[in-house]
Scaffold this motif. Structure first.
Motif, PDB file in Angstrom:
ATOM      1  N   ASP A   1      30.970  50.713  50.066  1.00 28.33           N
ATOM      2  CA  ASP A   1      31.755  50.714  48.832  1.00 28.33           C
ATOM      3  C   ASP A   1      33.232  50.452  49.081  1.00 28.33           C
ATOM      4  N   THR A   2      33.679  50.585  50.314  1.00 29.70           N
ATOM      5  CA  THR A   2      35.093  50.347  50.641  1.00 29.70           C
ATOM      6  C   THR A   2      35.269  49.089  51.486  1.00 29.70           C
ATOM      7  N   ASP A   3      34.319  48.164  51.416  1.00 32.88           N
ATOM      8  CA  ASP A   3      34.382  47.005  52.313  1.00 32.88           C
ATOM      9  C   ASP A   3      35.269  45.877  51.804  1.00 32.88           C
ATOM     10  N   THR A   4      36.002  46.108  50.695  1.00 28.29           N
ATOM     11  CA  THR A   4      36.970  45.104  50.250  1.00 28.29           C
ATOM     12  C   THR A   4      38.396  45.609  50.417  1.00 28.29           C
ATOM     13  N   GLU A   5      38.581  46.614  51.243  1.00 33.39           N
ATOM     14  CA  GLU A   5      39.907  47.118  51.585  1.00 33.39           C
ATOM     15  C   GLU A   5      39.994  47.253  53.101  1.00 33.39           C
ATOM     16  N   PHE A   6      41.209  47.356  53.605  1.00 28.43           N
ATOM     17  CA  PHE A   6      41.372  47.615  55.034  1.00 28.43           C
ATOM     18  C   PHE A   6      42.752  48.195  55.292  1.00 28.43           C
ATOM     19  N   LEU A   7      42.859  48.817  56.447  1.00 27.35           N
ATOM     20  CA  LEU A   7      44.128  49.329  56.937  1.00 27.35           C
ATOM     21  C   LEU A   7      44.640  48.403  58.021  1.00 27.35           C
ATOM     22  N   LEU A   8      45.933  48.124  58.009  1.00 24.50           N
ATOM     23  CA  LEU A   8      46.583  47.458  59.126  1.00 24.50           C
ATOM     24  C   LEU A   8      47.306  48.553  59.893  1.00 24.50           C
ATOM     25  N   GLY A   9      46.704  48.994  60.997  1.00 29.04           N
ATOM     26  CA  GLY A   9      47.175  50.216  61.624  1.00 29.04           C
ATOM     27  C   GLY A   9      46.858  51.388  60.712  1.00 29.04           C
ATOM     28  N   ASP A  10      47.657  52.436  60.818  1.00 30.01           N
ATOM     29  CA  ASP A  10      47.450  53.603  59.964  1.00 30.01           C
ATOM     30  C   ASP A  10      48.415  53.659  58.783  1.00 30.01           C
TER      31      ASP A  10
ATOM     32  N   GLN B   1      41.882  59.524  46.252  1.00 29.90           N
ATOM     33  CA  GLN B   1      41.493  59.208  44.885  1.00 29.90           C
ATOM     34  C   GLN B   1      41.229  57.718  44.728  1.00 29.90           C
ATOM     35  N   THR B   2      40.453  57.400  43.686  1.00 32.88           N
ATOM     36  CA  THR B   2      40.173  56.019  43.324  1.00 32.88           C
ATOM     37  C   THR B   2      41.071  55.616  42.163  1.00 32.88           C
ATOM     38  N   LEU B   3      41.682  54.449  42.281  1.00 32.66           N
ATOM     39  CA  LEU B   3      42.480  53.885  41.201  1.00 32.66           C
ATOM     40  C   LEU B   3      41.664  52.781  40.541  1.00 32.66           C
ATOM     41  N   ALA B   4      41.548  52.839  39.240  1.00 26.56           N
ATOM     42  CA  ALA B   4      40.741  51.855  38.507  1.00 26.56           C
ATOM     43  C   ALA B   4      41.638  50.829  37.824  1.00 26.56           C
ATOM     44  N   ASP B   5      41.114  49.593  37.733  1.00 28.67           N
ATOM     45  CA  ASP B   5      41.813  48.500  37.043  1.00 28.67           C
ATOM     46  C   ASP B   5      43.261  48.377  37.522  1.00 28.67           C
ATOM     47  N   TYR B   6      43.420  48.335  38.839  1.00 26.95           N
ATOM     48  CA  TYR B   6      44.784  48.319  39.379  1.00 26.95           C
ATOM     49  C   TYR B   6      45.407  46.948  39.149  1.00 26.95           C
ATOM     50  N   PRO B   7      46.616  46.896  38.578  1.00 25.92           N
ATOM     51  CA  PRO B   7      47.222  45.596  38.244  1.00 25.92           C
ATOM     52  C   PRO B   7      47.598  44.801  39.487  1.00 25.92           C
ATOM     53  N   ALA B   8      47.376  43.492  39.414  1.00 25.84           N
ATOM     54  CA  ALA B   8      47.693  42.589  40.510  1.00 25.84           C
ATOM     55  C   ALA B   8      48.294  41.314  39.944  1.00 25.84           C
ATOM     56  N   PRO B   9      49.602  41.330  39.622  1.00 19.97           N
ATOM     57  CA  PRO B   9      50.262  40.077  39.239  1.00 19.97           C
ATOM     58  C   PRO B   9      50.038  39.016  40.315  1.00 19.97           C
ATOM     59  N   LEU B  10      50.172  37.769  39.935  1.00 17.63           N
ATOM     60  CA  LEU B  10      49.889  36.686  40.876  1.00 17.63           C
ATOM     61  C   LEU B  10      50.592  36.880  42.208  1.00 17.63           C
ATOM     62  N   ALA B  11      51.805  37.382  42.187  1.00  8.39           N
ATOM     63  CA  ALA B  11      52.582  37.516  43.420  1.00  8.39           C
ATOM     64  C   ALA B  11      52.325  38.825  44.148  1.00  8.39           C
ATOM     65  N   GLN B  12      51.492  39.705  43.595  1.00  5.01           N
ATOM     66  CA  GLN B  12      51.389  41.050  44.158  1.00  5.01           C
ATOM     67  C   GLN B  12      49.942  41.465  44.370  1.00  5.01           C
ATOM     68  N   THR B  13      49.376  41.079  45.499  1.00  4.53           N
ATOM     69  CA  THR B  13      48.085  41.669  45.843  1.00  4.53           C
ATOM     70  C   THR B  13      48.346  43.126  46.197  1.00  4.53           C
ATOM     71  N   PRO B  14      47.489  44.060  45.819  1.00  4.90           N
ATOM     72  CA  PRO B  14      47.796  45.470  46.056  1.00  4.90           C
ATOM     73  C   PRO B  14      47.954  45.808  47.534  1.00  4.90           C
TER      74      PRO B  14
ATOM     75  N   PRO C   1      39.184  45.941  40.266  1.00  5.24           N
ATOM     76  CA  PRO C   1      38.388  46.890  39.484  1.00  5.24           C
ATOM     77  C   PRO C   1      38.539  48.336  39.938  1.00  5.24           C
ATOM     78  N   HIS C   2      38.527  48.526  41.258  1.00  2.46           N
ATOM     79  CA  HIS C   2      38.748  49.873  41.784  1.00  2.46           C
ATOM     80  C   HIS C   2      39.170  49.759  43.246  1.00  2.46           C
ATOM     81  N   LEU C   3      40.023  50.666  43.646  1.00  5.78           N
ATOM     82  CA  LEU C   3      40.415  50.750  45.047  1.00  5.78           C
ATOM     83  C   LEU C   3      40.574  52.216  45.402  1.00  5.78           C
ATOM     84  N   TYR C   4      40.329  52.512  46.678  1.00 13.50           N
ATOM     85  CA  TYR C   4      40.378  53.904  47.114  1.00 13.50           C
ATOM     86  C   TYR C   4      41.542  54.101  48.070  1.00 13.50           C
ATOM     87  N   LEU C   5      42.291  55.168  47.855  1.00 14.75           N
ATOM     88  CA  LEU C   5      43.381  55.548  48.738  1.00 14.75           C
ATOM     89  C   LEU C   5      42.903  56.715  49.601  1.00 14.75           C
ATOM     90  N   PRO C   6      42.735  56.521  50.900  1.00 10.54           N
ATOM     91  CA  PRO C   6      42.137  57.563  51.731  1.00 10.54           C
ATOM     92  C   PRO C   6      43.114  58.683  52.075  1.00 10.54           C
TER      93      PRO C   6
END
Length: 848
Positions: free
Chosen positions: A615-624, A670-683, A646-651
């Motif tokens: 369920d978290t395979d579309t996020e990653f950490l660069l280092g910690d 917590q999980t953040l739902a419908d997180y905004p991503a303007p064209l210039a701002q991937t979360p 649609p949703h992202l998890y903050l560990p």
């Protein structure tokens, strides 16, 4: 009465080796060290010294006829395991192995009790394929298996350990016969044969099988993922520390091969060039370009048959005869001779730098009919390559070559035109990188591993101390000691390609190779600027970024072809990556020395049943300290290019995460739902308390600003510390102890920030001894006093209207050297300390 073939007939112990025998099998157990045990089982009383090599490799082409056409042959000259020392376990050691004779089971336990049981393997009737079973606990999760495209979490999966030459989800680009478990163990199978690992059914246990008449496994024991992955490194070799240039974007294309013809704007595949003219690209028909048959849109120019790179019709040539046939074509080149100037590799490099797009290395040929010169012989072509390398090096850019076949000429004393001679390419022409492409290494197994070993040895021998850089795929266990991994020819132009390849990076790092990358927008993409930009955004936070040009519907030039706003957005991300080089390079060194990957799954910070899963395979950490949650779908896509995740998890419920662009803070866990991503701002989020080591914006490795240290601090309630690693970034001297480390510490109690830059430990050639120091604090709180202590002297700093370099000062306002400012400006405190000797502790105290 039928005799049980698994019944133990004999047991013995001699010189640290425990041996058993049944009516049909012979086994032995030995310890490599206090946390790695080796188990071997043979159907005879002979135990081979080398792993089994597949005799007849069947290559899956999956519709790609370039696969495995440039070389073949399985040998065992490059081993998997390079360290299998003998160790006698003592009662003081943490782990132990107990043999249960009655059931033919090996019980392994540690400080906290049972870890795993291994049952004796069994073979099929032909004696060619073994199957072994290990225990599977209800709360256990599994990772590894190599570059498993589209997945990193293996529980519930049946995993192919085989070279599938499939670059999409479900394919395996670089298999590794190694996995590890959250129960505290890992397994490395010492074989080159294909296998299947079944983690699908807890009741059946973990089931492993390989097409091998011998069973030879190493069981690695450790308290956490870092130790398990590094245990794999202990056996098979540490991963390479790649040269610094490799962390910058790369451009790859097949110059010297193609032809350009002027066409009208509405012609299919027309591309606009700087001279205002539209052109279409064509390839010559030849065996090495794989254009040997009919392709729609073929033309003939001056007796040369050409086929279009993209699209067939309609095409209208602006220079043509009475019948509408083209009357001339321009042959592209490396150095831009004659009419080829704007089609040359030099021109492309110039365009990057003129548009302030960072670039670190450039591969101007790929075999496939390209070569690197248009002269009559090898010597002339090599001189042409040397001229291009000199030009690129003058700009601070390294040069590499692709290969679709062997690296050495048939006659080493007399190389012929069209052959490769890596020794001369490196020593004479200055080549610093090699990409062993799928046409050559696509057979995989021992062939892929040995190809990279051969390249590394040749480059080291000819490189005058330079650190070789090799990028490959279709490798095997041990590849990490020679090469970085490229994930293969993804198609591009597809949201699913973005989504699936995040897990590809994670699986590769969790399998022991932290050096991983892929093509921006795939190899064949280029049609959709939104997809290409979203792909570039997240890949700017990974080790390797490749701009694969020449096969897509538009040039792959980091978005320059799309104009604004894409150029400005991409420039900001790529420039920001150049400022993160100290952070990335430190992570690469950490991966080599500890096993912690550069690109990490969320469970690295919060290990639990949720983060261990897919369920978290579309996020990653660069280092910690950095978390990236890429836009992977057109969910709620607006006309201006903005979308939502649609949703992202903050560990980590004990952590606070800050949006890198907006500064807004969120509690972890917590999980953040419908997180905004303007064209210039991937979360992208940064952990509160993070100390990010950076340098100023620059465009090429040759411009690396070692004269300035930047530390960007994101205040947090807990004490923070990190250690920054550095060396010359280019040679092998670091292996002889020529490197340095600098410890950073910070605290913030809400009233006072105390930042300490400790004295640097260690030296290397060309190390800057007194760089400018910039401390940035991302805060809106205005200080009333800032003081610095250095060399035993404490002084209060004055406020300046702008950052100065000739005297200590501080400024409140927009963060300096912050290339993301065109997207989202950030404010804070900048403290400037000119010419600080690196052998001195520096403490900065900020009072609010």
């Amino acid at each position: 009465m039928v005799q049980d073939p698994q019944a133990i007939q004999q047991e013995s112990y001699h010189d640290g080796i425990f041996s058993i025998a049944t009516t049909k099998l012979h086994g032995q157990l030995s310890w490599v060290n206090d946390h790695i045990v080796r188990v071997q089982v043979s159907q005879t009383d002979h135990f081979p010294d080398r792993p089994t090599v597949p005799a007849d490799v069947q290559v899956d082409k999956n519709g790609d006829h370039t696969v495995a056409t440039g070389g073949s042959g399985q040998t065992d000259e490059t081993p998997i395991v390079i360290n299998n020392d003998h160790y006698t376990l003592t009662t003081a050691d943490a782990y132990q192995a107990d043999w249960e004779k009655a059931h033919g089971t090996l019980h392994i336990s540690g400080p906290h009790g049972a870890i795993v049981d291994l049952h004796l393997p069994s073979w099929d009737d032909a004696g060619k394929t073994w199957t072994a079973r290990l225990t599977f606990s209800p709360d256990e999760y599994f990772f590894g298996g190599g570059t498993q495209n589209g997945r990193f979490a293996l529980r519930g999966q049946r995993v192919t350990i085989a070279n599938t030459n499939l670059w999409t989800a479900g394919g395996v680009a670089s298999p590794v016969p190694f996995y590890w478990s959250t129960a505290g163990y890992g397994v490395l199978v010492n074989t080159f044969t294909p296998g299947l690992y079944d983690f699908s059914t807890p009741a059946h246990g973990v089931q492993l099988s390989h097409d091998d008449p011998y069973f030879d496994v190493y069981i690695i024991l450790g308290p956490d993922p870092t130790h398990l992955i590094h245990g794999y490194h202990e056996l098979t070799g540490k991963p390479v520390l790649a040269p610094r240039f490799s962390f910058y974007p790369a451009h790859l294309n097949a110059y010297n091969r193609d032809y350009w013809l002027p066409v009208t704007k509405n012609s299919v595949g027309a591309i606009l060039f700087p001279n205002g003219q539209w052109y279409k690209e064509y390839q010559p028909v030849s065996e090495k370009t794989f254009n040997t048959g009919y392709r729609a849109g073929a033309i003939t120019v001056a007796g040369q048959t050409l086929v279009p790179n993209v699209g067939a019709a309609p095409v209208t040539f602006t220079k043509h005869d009475a019948q509408g046939n083209p009357t001339g074509a321009v042959h592209e080149s490396l150095n831009g001779e004659g009419a080829s100037a704007q089609f040359s590799a030099r021109a492309v490099l110039d365009r990057y730098l003129q548009n302030k797009m960072p670039i670190g290395w450039f591969l101007p040929n790929d075999g496939y009919g390209a070569g690197y010169g248009q002269t009559a012989d090898f010597a002339g072509d090599l001189a042409n390559l040397r001229d291009f390398t000199a030009y690129a090096n003058d700009q601070g850019v390294a040069v590499g070559l692709w290969t679709q076949e062997k690296l050495h000429p048939n006659d080493p004393e007399h190389p012929q035109k069209g052959e490769r001679d890596i020794g001369q390419e490196v020593s004479t022409a200055g080549v610093a990188a090699v990409k062993t492409d799928v046409a050559w290494v696509g057979e995989g197994y021992t062939f892929g591993l040995h190809a990279t070993a051969d390249a590394a040895a040749a480059m080291t021998k000819a490189g005058h101390g330079r650190r070789p850089f090799i990028m490959s795929l279709d490798g095997w266990a041990g590849s990490q000691r020679y090469t970085s991994i490229w994930s293969g020819d993804q198609g591009g132009d597809d949201w699913e390609n973005i989504r699936s390849h995040i897990a590809t990076y994670l699986s590769t790092g969790l399998s022991g190779n932290p050096n991983v990358g892929s093509d921006i927008d795939g190899i064949y993409g280029g049609r959709d600027p939104l997809i290409q930009t979203r792909d570039l955004q997240w890949k700017s936070f990974t080790p390797i970024q490749l701009n694969m040009d020449g096969w897509g519907s538009q040039p792959k030039n980091m978005g320059l072809v799309f104009g604004q706003p894409f150029v400005a957005i991409n420039r900001a991300y790529l420039q920001f990556k150049t400022t993160l080089l100290p952070y990335l390079y430190t992570l690469a060194h950490t991966a080599r020395e500890t096993g912690a990957p550069i690109v990490r799954p969320l469970f690295w910070l919060e290990p639990d049943a949720y983060t261990y899963g897919s369920d978290t395979d579309t996020e990653f950490l660069l280092g910690d300290d950095l978390l990236v949650a890429p836009v992977t779908s057109p969910y709620r896509l607006a006309r201006d290019g903005s979308a939502r995740v649609p949703h992202l998890y903050l560990p980590d419920p004990h952590a606070t995460w800050e949006d890198l662009f907006t500064g807004e803070r969120y509690a972890g866990g917590q999980t953040l739902a419908d997180y905004p991503a303007p064209l210039a701002q991937t979360p992208i989020f940064v952990r509160a308390g993070a100390l990010l080591p950076r340098v100023p914006v620059h465009l090429t490795p040759g411009q690396y600003p070692a004269d300035t240290r930047i530390v960007t601090y994101f205040p947090g309630p807990r004490p923070s510390e990190t250690t920054v690693y550095s060396d010359d970034g280019a040679t092998l001297a670091y292996q002889n102890g020529e490197f340095a480390t600098t410890a950073l510490r910070a605290t913030d109690d809400g009233r006072r920030i105390i930042f300490t830059l400790n004295a640097t430990q260690g030296t290397y050639t060309d190390q800057n001894q007194a760089p400018l120091v910039l401390l940035q604090v991302a805060t809106d709180a205005r200080p009333h006093t800032i003081q610095v202590t250095s060399n035993g002297e404490t002084r209060k700093l004055r406020e300046a209207l702008k950052p100065v370099t000739d005297a200590p000062s501080w400024q409140m306002g927009p963060l300096t050297a912050w290339p993301l400012a065109p997207i989202a400006p950030r404010s804070g405190i900048t403290v400037a300390l000119p010419a600080q000797a690196i052998d001195t502790d520096v403490t900065i105290i900020i009072d609010y």
